[in-house]
Design a protein around this motif. Sequence first.
Motif, PDB file in Angstrom:
ATOM      1  N   GLU A  16       0.852  -1.192   0.000  1.00 14.45           N
ATOM      2  CA  GLU A  16       0.000   0.000   0.000  1.00 14.45           C
ATOM      3  C   GLU A  16       0.884   1.236   0.000  1.00 14.45           C
ATOM      4  O   GLU A  16       1.986   1.216   0.562  1.00 14.45           O
ATOM      5  N   SER A  17       0.415   2.290  -0.630  1.00 20.14           N
ATOM      6  CA  SER A  17       1.133   3.557  -0.624  1.00 20.14           C
ATOM      7  C   SER A  17       0.375   4.555   0.238  1.00 20.14           C
ATOM      8  O   SER A  17      -0.839   4.729   0.071  1.00 20.14           O
ATOM      9  N   ILE A  18       1.084   5.176   1.141  1.00 22.26           N
ATOM     10  CA  ILE A  18       0.478   6.184   2.001  1.00 22.26           C
ATOM     11  C   ILE A  18       0.552   7.531   1.279  1.00 22.26           C
ATOM     12  O   ILE A  18       1.644   7.945   0.868  1.00 22.26           O
ATOM     13  N   PRO A  19      -0.579   8.210   1.066  1.00 26.45           N
ATOM     14  CA  PRO A  19      -0.558   9.500   0.351  1.00 26.45           C
ATOM     15  C   PRO A  19       0.427  10.479   0.984  1.00 26.45           C
ATOM     16  O   PRO A  19       0.413  10.691   2.199  1.00 26.45           O
ATOM     17  N   ASP A  20       1.291  11.043   0.146  1.00 26.99           N
ATOM     18  CA  ASP A  20       2.329  11.981   0.605  1.00 26.99           C
ATOM     19  C   ASP A  20       3.199  11.376   1.706  1.00 26.99           C
ATOM     20  O   ASP A  20       3.697  12.090   2.592  1.00 26.99           O
ATOM     21  N   GLY A  21       3.353  10.065   1.663  1.00 28.02           N
ATOM     22  CA  GLY A  21       4.151   9.387   2.687  1.00 28.02           C
ATOM     23  C   GLY A  21       4.888   8.195   2.107  1.00 28.02           C
ATOM     24  O   GLY A  21       5.022   8.069   0.877  1.00 28.02           O
ATOM     25  N   PRO A  22       5.344   7.312   2.961  1.00 28.56           N
ATOM     26  CA  PRO A  22       6.124   6.160   2.492  1.00 28.56           C
ATOM     27  C   PRO A  22       5.257   5.053   1.905  1.00 28.56           C
ATOM     28  O   PRO A  22       4.027   5.081   2.006  1.00 28.56           O
ATOM     29  N   ASP A  23       5.914   4.094   1.279  1.00 26.92           N
ATOM     30  CA  ASP A  23       5.258   2.869   0.817  1.00 26.92           C
ATOM     31  C   ASP A  23       5.378   1.813   1.908  1.00 26.92           C
ATOM     32  O   ASP A  23       6.334   1.795   2.686  1.00 26.92           O
ATOM     33  N   ILE A  24       4.395   0.919   1.935  1.00 29.26           N
ATOM     34  CA  ILE A  24       4.521  -0.296   2.744  1.00 29.26           C
ATOM     35  C   ILE A  24       5.055  -1.356   1.792  1.00 29.26           C
ATOM     36  O   ILE A  24       4.344  -1.802   0.890  1.00 29.26           O
ATOM     37  N   LEU A  25       6.326  -1.701   1.957  1.00 30.62           N
ATOM     38  CA  LEU A  25       7.011  -2.580   1.009  1.00 30.62           C
ATOM     39  C   LEU A  25       7.146  -3.979   1.587  1.00 30.62           C
ATOM     40  O   LEU A  25       7.702  -4.166   2.675  1.00 30.62           O
ATOM     41  N   TYR A  26       6.629  -4.976   0.856  1.00 26.81           N
ATOM     42  CA  TYR A  26       6.768  -6.367   1.306  1.00 26.81           C
ATOM     43  C   TYR A  26       8.204  -6.837   1.100  1.00 26.81           C
ATOM     44  O   TYR A  26       8.820  -6.554   0.067  1.00 26.81           O
ATOM     45  N   ILE A  27       8.722  -7.581   2.067  1.00 27.14           N
ATOM     46  CA  ILE A  27      10.105  -8.061   2.025  1.00 27.14           C
ATOM     47  C   ILE A  27      10.111  -9.575   1.834  1.00 27.14           C
ATOM     48  O   ILE A  27       9.572 -10.315   2.662  1.00 27.14           O
ATOM     49  N   ASP A  28      10.741 -10.026   0.754  1.00 22.71           N
ATOM     50  CA  ASP A  28      10.794 -11.464   0.472  1.00 22.71           C
ATOM     51  C   ASP A  28      11.713 -12.212   1.426  1.00 22.71           C
ATOM     52  O   ASP A  28      11.394 -13.323   1.853  1.00 22.71           O
ATOM     53  N   LYS A  29      12.860 -11.621   1.721  1.00 22.40           N
ATOM     54  CA  LYS A  29      13.821 -12.324   2.560  1.00 22.40           C
ATOM     55  C   LYS A  29      14.499 -11.346   3.518  1.00 22.40           C
ATOM     56  O   LYS A  29      14.986 -10.300   3.118  1.00 22.40           O
ATOM     57  N   HIS A  30      14.497 -11.728   4.789  1.00 22.83           N
ATOM     58  CA  HIS A  30      15.083 -10.899   5.841  1.00 22.83           C
ATOM     59  C   HIS A  30      16.295 -11.643   6.401  1.00 22.83           C
ATOM     60  O   HIS A  30      16.165 -12.745   6.942  1.00 22.83           O
ATOM     61  N   LEU A  31      17.464 -11.057   6.239  1.00 19.76           N
ATOM     62  CA  LEU A  31      18.700 -11.639   6.768  1.00 19.76           C
ATOM     63  C   LEU A  31      19.033 -10.973   8.094  1.00 19.76           C
ATOM     64  O   LEU A  31      18.949  -9.747   8.204  1.00 19.76           O
ATOM     65  N   ILE A  32      19.395 -11.759   9.088  1.00 18.87           N
ATOM     66  CA  ILE A  32      19.734 -11.171  10.393  1.00 18.87           C
ATOM     67  C   ILE A  32      21.043 -11.757  10.920  1.00 18.87           C
ATOM     68  O   ILE A  32      21.455 -12.851  10.531  1.00 18.87           O
ATOM     69  N   HIS A  33      21.675 -10.994  11.801  1.00 17.76           N
ATOM     70  CA  HIS A  33      22.875 -11.475  12.489  1.00 17.76           C
ATOM     71  C   HIS A  33      22.805 -11.028  13.947  1.00 17.76           C
ATOM     72  O   HIS A  33      21.786 -10.494  14.397  1.00 17.76           O
ATOM     73  N   GLU A  34      23.886 -11.216  14.663  1.00 23.49           N
ATOM     74  CA  GLU A  34      23.828 -11.066  16.117  1.00 23.49           C
ATOM     75  C   GLU A  34      23.920  -9.630  16.634  1.00 23.49           C
ATOM     76  O   GLU A  34      23.637  -9.379  17.808  1.00 23.49           O
ATOM     77  N   VAL A  35      24.278  -8.670  15.786  1.00 21.87           N
ATOM     78  CA  VAL A  35      24.537  -7.315  16.286  1.00 21.87           C
ATOM     79  C   VAL A  35      23.285  -6.448  16.312  1.00 21.87           C
ATOM     80  O   VAL A  35      23.012  -5.767  17.307  1.00 21.87           O
ATOM     81  N   THR A  36      22.494  -6.462  15.246  1.00 18.39           N
ATOM     82  CA  THR A  36      21.351  -5.540  15.161  1.00 18.39           C
ATOM     83  C   THR A  36      20.004  -6.196  15.460  1.00 18.39           C
ATOM     84  O   THR A  36      18.968  -5.549  15.374  1.00 18.39           O
TER      85      THR A  36
END
Length: 228
Positions: A16-36
């Motif tokens: 979805e796009s928020i008028p005059d704002g950001p997009d809600i972007l779907y993420i296919d793959k989320h990579l994570i590690h131990e720091v963040t």
Amino acid sequence: MKKTLFDKIWDAHVVESIPDGPDILYIDKHLIHEVTSPQAFNELKERDISVFRPDQIVATADHNTPTENQHLPVKDLLSRKQLKELTQNCEENNITLYGLGHPYNGIVHVMAPELGITQPGMTMVCGDSHTSTHGAFGTIAFGIGTSQVSQVFASQCVLVQKPKKLRVNVNGKLKKGVLPKDVILYIISKLGTNSGTGYFCEYSGNVFEEMSMEGRMTVCNMSIEMGA
């Protein structure tokens, strides 16, 4: 107007796009590690929110890993704590983890392409500035902050303004000894270290077409060094 590869992938992932704002972007793959990731996991616990799509997340021990004697306890106490929390958080949330000693363990931006986790046409994020490395494979890939890591955990989406586009064409024949890192450093020296701020960069021309995948990864990895 014709769409670039960036446009095609981005537009296909906008929930979805928020008028005059950001997009809600779907993420296919989320990579994570131990720091963040620890703070993001803690935020979900405090708000009693579960990880929405654990099967779309892959974790690896990356930044705080000793090169040798990985079977021994990690000497640095903070590093040891972060690695322990990553293991616990992944177990509690059914997230695939390639920890210390696992044959697939490695640098997150090398491990994912090697295992085929990174695929063309994907949107990918990681709490790490050099996530742009995966762009070499025809993905939209960018680093996110810890609060955004929480967003993706909770919704598999991220709130983000669509960036502008910057195309860099390089044609010709590289002289012997001129490597992909030299090419991207030269581009940055000409455009400036903040020239990519607010942009997604696409590279074109025969120089990039003739590069190995490792070379393209190097170019995309260092796009962040000009702010892209």
